[in-house]
Design a protein around this motif. Structure first.
Motif: not given
Length: 115
Positions: A16-19, A65-72
């Motif tokens: 599954g996925s989670l944010s 490949g599974r996680f992605a970090i981003s910023a606002d």
């Protein structure tokens, strides 16, 4: 002083996925280097992902490949999108920020990957 608050943790099934979200507040004067770390029971805290003030991203081998970090930056928010979750991803996830060489940590949010 900078305060970091993580949200979004919970229970998810393998695959599954989670944010996760991290909100920074307080005396923020720069676009900070920010990242995510995690700590499983009985284990030391380990690096998960990092995003520099310039937007450069780095990941631990275990999550590449599974996680992605981003910023606002306008909202002083950083996020961690976690996909293809595995039981070994279970840990308390902590948001981290650096400003002027000072480290700041959130309180952590629990992520449990279990069927």
């Amino acid at each position: 002083q900078v305060q970091l608050v993580e949200t979004g943790g919970g229970l998810v099934q393998p695959g599954g996925s989670l944010s996760l979200s991290c909100a920074a507040s307080g005396s923020i004067f720069t676009v900070m280097n920010m990242g995510w770390y995690r700590q499983a029971p009985g284990k030391p805290r380990e690096f998960v992902a990092h995003i520099s003030s310039a937007g450069r991203r780095d990941y631990a081998d275990s999550v590449t490949g599974r996680f992605a970090i981003s910023a606002d930056n306008d909202k002083n928010m950083v996020y961690l999108q976690m996909n293809s979750l595995r039981p070994e991803d279970t840990a308390v996830y902590y948001c981290h920020a650096d400003q002027f060489g000072v480290d700041y940590w959130g309180q952590g949010t629990q992520v449990t990957v279990s069927s």
